[in-house]
Design a protein around this motif. Structure first.
Motif, mmCIF file in Angstrom:
data_model
loop_
_atom_site.group_PDB
_atom_site.id
_atom_site.type_symbol
_atom_site.label_atom_id
_atom_site.label_comp_id
_atom_site.label_asym_id
_atom_site.label_seq_id
_atom_site.Cartn_x
_atom_site.Cartn_y
_atom_site.Cartn_z
ATOM 1 N N GLY A 151 -121.075 16.781 93.660
ATOM 2 C CA GLY A 151 -119.965 15.840 93.688
ATOM 3 C C GLY A 151 -118.589 16.460 93.577
ATOM 4 O O GLY A 151 -117.572 15.759 93.710
ATOM 5 N N ALA A 152 -118.502 17.746 93.320
ATOM 6 C CA ALA A 152 -117.198 18.412 93.228
ATOM 7 C C ALA A 152 -116.632 18.597 94.628
ATOM 8 O O ALA A 152 -117.322 19.089 95.524
ATOM 9 N N GLY A 153 -115.383 18.224 94.835
ATOM 10 C CA GLY A 153 -114.764 18.377 96.145
ATOM 11 C C GLY A 153 -113.978 19.661 96.271
ATOM 12 O O GLY A 153 -113.212 19.834 97.226
ATOM 13 N N THR A 154 -114.167 20.582 95.336
ATOM 14 C CA THR A 154 -113.416 21.833 95.314
ATOM 15 C C THR A 154 -114.065 22.879 96.215
ATOM 16 O O THR A 154 -115.184 22.722 96.683
ATOM 17 N N LEU A 155 -113.356 23.967 96.420
ATOM 18 C CA LEU A 155 -113.835 25.033 97.302
ATOM 19 C C LEU A 155 -115.177 25.587 96.815
ATOM 20 O O LEU A 155 -116.125 25.742 97.593
ATOM 21 N N ARG A 182 -118.251 25.352 93.611
ATOM 22 C CA ARG A 182 -118.847 24.308 92.776
ATOM 23 C C ARG A 182 -118.171 24.202 91.419
ATOM 24 O O ARG A 182 -118.272 23.180 90.753
ATOM 25 N N TRP A 183 -117.455 25.256 91.004
ATOM 26 C CA TRP A 183 -116.782 25.269 89.707
ATOM 27 C C TRP A 183 -115.284 25.023 89.812
ATOM 28 O O TRP A 183 -114.609 24.867 88.806
ATOM 29 N N GLY A 184 -114.718 24.997 90.997
ATOM 30 C CA GLY A 184 -113.285 24.812 91.159
ATOM 31 C C GLY A 184 -112.793 25.496 92.418
ATOM 32 O O GLY A 184 -113.580 25.926 93.270
ATOM 33 N N ASP A 185 -111.487 25.639 92.556
ATOM 34 C CA ASP A 185 -110.915 26.233 93.765
ATOM 35 C C ASP A 185 -110.627 27.720 93.639
ATOM 36 O O ASP A 185 -110.316 28.377 94.637
ATOM 37 N N GLY A 186 -110.700 28.255 92.419
ATOM 38 C CA GLY A 186 -110.356 29.656 92.217
ATOM 39 C C GLY A 186 -111.546 30.503 91.826
ATOM 40 O O GLY A 186 -112.665 30.015 91.656
ATOM 41 N N PHE A 187 -111.293 31.804 91.685
ATOM 42 C CA PHE A 187 -112.323 32.733 91.233
ATOM 43 C C PHE A 187 -111.685 33.680 90.227
ATOM 44 O O PHE A 187 -110.476 33.923 90.248
ATOM 45 N N PRO A 188 -112.472 34.237 89.317
ATOM 46 C CA PRO A 188 -111.898 35.042 88.234
ATOM 47 C C PRO A 188 -111.390 36.388 88.722
ATOM 48 O O PRO A 188 -112.019 37.028 89.579
ATOM 49 N N ALA A 189 -110.278 36.816 88.174
ATOM 50 C CA ALA A 189 -109.719 38.116 88.519
ATOM 51 C C ALA A 189 -110.578 39.222 87.914
ATOM 52 O O ALA A 189 -111.077 39.108 86.797
ATOM 53 N N GLY A 190 -110.755 40.274 88.664
ATOM 54 C CA GLY A 190 -111.466 41.430 88.151
ATOM 55 C C GLY A 190 -112.969 41.282 88.070
ATOM 56 O O GLY A 190 -113.650 42.127 87.478
ATOM 57 N N VAL A 191 -113.513 40.225 88.645
ATOM 58 C CA VAL A 191 -114.955 39.988 88.632
ATOM 59 C C VAL A 191 -115.447 39.985 90.077
ATOM 60 O O VAL A 191 -114.821 39.396 90.958
ATOM 61 N N ALA A 192 -116.562 40.632 90.318
ATOM 62 C CA ALA A 192 -117.126 40.687 91.665
ATOM 63 C C ALA A 192 -118.074 39.515 91.898
ATOM 64 O O ALA A 192 -118.728 39.059 90.962
ATOM 65 N N PRO A 193 -118.180 39.035 93.140
ATOM 66 C CA PRO A 193 -119.096 37.931 93.444
ATOM 67 C C PRO A 193 -120.536 38.401 93.656
ATOM 68 O O PRO A 193 -121.280 37.847 94.458
ATOM 69 N N TYR A 194 -120.916 39.414 92.923
ATOM 70 C CA TYR A 194 -122.269 39.954 93.027
ATOM 71 C C TYR A 194 -122.559 40.778 91.774
ATOM 72 O O TYR A 194 -121.655 41.135 91.010
ATOM 73 N N GLY A 195 -123.827 41.088 91.554
ATOM 74 C CA GLY A 195 -124.219 41.932 90.433
ATOM 75 C C GLY A 195 -124.081 41.235 89.094
ATOM 76 O O GLY A 195 -123.894 40.021 89.000
ATOM 77 N N ALA A 196 -124.189 42.011 88.036
ATOM 78 C CA ALA A 196 -124.091 41.474 86.681
ATOM 79 C C ALA A 196 -122.627 41.223 86.324
ATOM 80 O O ALA A 196 -121.714 41.688 86.988
ATOM 81 N N GLY A 197 -122.414 40.497 85.257
ATOM 82 C CA GLY A 197 -121.060 40.199 84.807
ATOM 83 C C GLY A 197 -120.833 38.719 84.626
ATOM 84 O O GLY A 197 -121.546 37.896 85.205
ATOM 85 N N ASP A 198 -119.854 38.398 83.795
ATOM 86 C CA ASP A 198 -119.552 37.001 83.523
ATOM 87 C C ASP A 198 -118.698 36.413 84.643
ATOM 88 O O ASP A 198 -117.976 37.113 85.338
ATOM 89 N N GLY A 199 -118.771 35.114 84.766
ATOM 90 C CA GLY A 199 -117.973 34.402 85.750
ATOM 91 C C GLY A 199 -118.549 33.026 85.970
ATOM 92 O O GLY A 199 -119.718 32.763 85.611
ATOM 93 N N PRO A 200 -117.787 32.118 86.556
ATOM 94 C CA PRO A 200 -118.270 30.748 86.756
ATOM 95 C C PRO A 200 -119.410 30.634 87.751
ATOM 96 O O PRO A 200 -120.066 29.598 87.830
ATOM 97 N N HIS A 201 -119.662 31.696 88.515
ATOM 98 C CA HIS A 201 -120.745 31.682 89.499
ATOM 99 C C HIS A 201 -122.096 32.027 88.893
ATOM 100 O O HIS A 201 -123.133 31.817 89.525
ATOM 101 N N ARG A 202 -122.120 32.543 87.675
ATOM 102 C CA ARG A 202 -123.369 33.028 87.104
ATOM 103 C C ARG A 202 -124.228 31.942 86.445
ATOM 104 O O ARG A 202 -125.450 31.940 86.615
ATOM 105 N N PRO A 203 -123.666 31.016 85.658
ATOM 106 C CA PRO A 203 -124.522 30.026 84.989
ATOM 107 C C PRO A 203 -125.115 29.018 85.974
ATOM 108 O O PRO A 203 -124.662 28.902 87.115
#
Length: 268
Positions: free
Chosen positions: A160-164, A166-187
């Motif tokens: 139901g989220a209309g953002t880019l 699923r967690w919002g329109d942005g992405f965290p600085a200094g975090v890669a969209p792959y591998g281990a590490g914290d970020g809104p894409h992991r949970p």
């Protein structure tokens, strides 16, 4: 109200006791067992996550109804850091991208639309493709399962989220969209799915050969396309047409194990 009437709006309005009753009925109907029902904040309210185990695999209950999916590229307002990334990394790399990032997004994102979807169970984790994609639907059907429709995948991911993303329109600085590490894409997402969390490992087929979601096999990262475009494959409505061409083309015949499929169980 039956499971057939379980829309997203109604699911959001249920208290935990009522949500548990629906989840128990879904588990009973498919010969599974309810593992848990938990409430989580979502879009200014609360959404329940119901996880059911069947034949050793975990499934989340995904309500349906008339849902909004896709992404309105024309209304998108990129953040300053996203524009900087696009201009200084993507354009400077000489990849032939248009000056306006919206032109690129329009090529890879599905348009905004509504769809009438049934309530279903969808696997919490994608399976690695066991065989060439053309053979997967028959293999799943033997287990009482099927491949998700593109609209179902987008709805299950975005909740139901209309953002880019699923967690919002942005992405965290200094975090890669792959591998281990914290970020809104992991949970897990709002429905409890582990979905669109790694561009290398989470490209998933749907019933439409032209629509692969959740990742790009690392194309943008390896290609050095820039931070915005590296994250873009995790966007809910990004159907990755070039990734689909690779998966279903001759190049993908020896690499289909790098892609996934998320089994669906119908509740009707």
């Amino acid at each position: 109200m039956s499971l057939a009437d379980l829309t997203l709006a109604r699911w959001r309005a249920l208290d935990t006791a009522a949500a548990t009753r629906f989840a128990e009925e879904a588990a009973r109907r498919v010969g599974g067992r309810l593992l848990r029902v938990e409430a989580a904040p979502h879009l200014g309210g609360t959404l329940h996550r119901a996880v059911i185990e069947r034949a050793g695999e975990r499934y989340a209950l995904i309500p349906g109804g008339e849902v909004a999916i896709g992404f309105d590229v024309d209304a998108w307002q990129p953040a300053p850091e996203q524009l900087v990334s696009y201009r200084e990394e993507s354009l400077a790399g000489g990849f032939g991208f248009d000056e306006d990032p919206r032109v690129h997004l329009a090529q890879v994102m599905t348009p905004p639309r509504t769809a009438a979807l049934p309530a279903v169970l969808m696997a919490v984790e994608p399976r690695e493709l066991p065989e060439l994609p053309a053979l997967v639907p028959a293999l799943l059907a033997e287990q009482g399962l099927r491949v998700p429709e593109p609209d179902e995948w987008e709805h299950a991911c975005g909740a139901g989220a209309g953002t880019l993303f699923r967690w919002g329109d942005g992405f965290p600085a200094g975090v890669a969209p792959y591998g281990a590490g914290d970020g809104p894409h992991r949970p897990p997402n709002a429905f409890g799915l582990h979905i669109a969390f790694d561009v290398y490992d989470t490209a998933e087929m749907t019933s439409d050969p032209g629509s692969v979601y959740g990742g790009d096999g690392g194309e943008a990262v390896c290609g050095g396309y820039g931070t915005l475009l590296e994250w873009l494959p995790l966007a809910t409505a990004n159907r990755n047409p070039s990734t689909a061409e690779f998966l279903y083309g001759p190049e993908g015949e020896g690499m289909f194990e790098d892609f996934g499929v998320r089994p669906v169980i119908d509740l009707d």
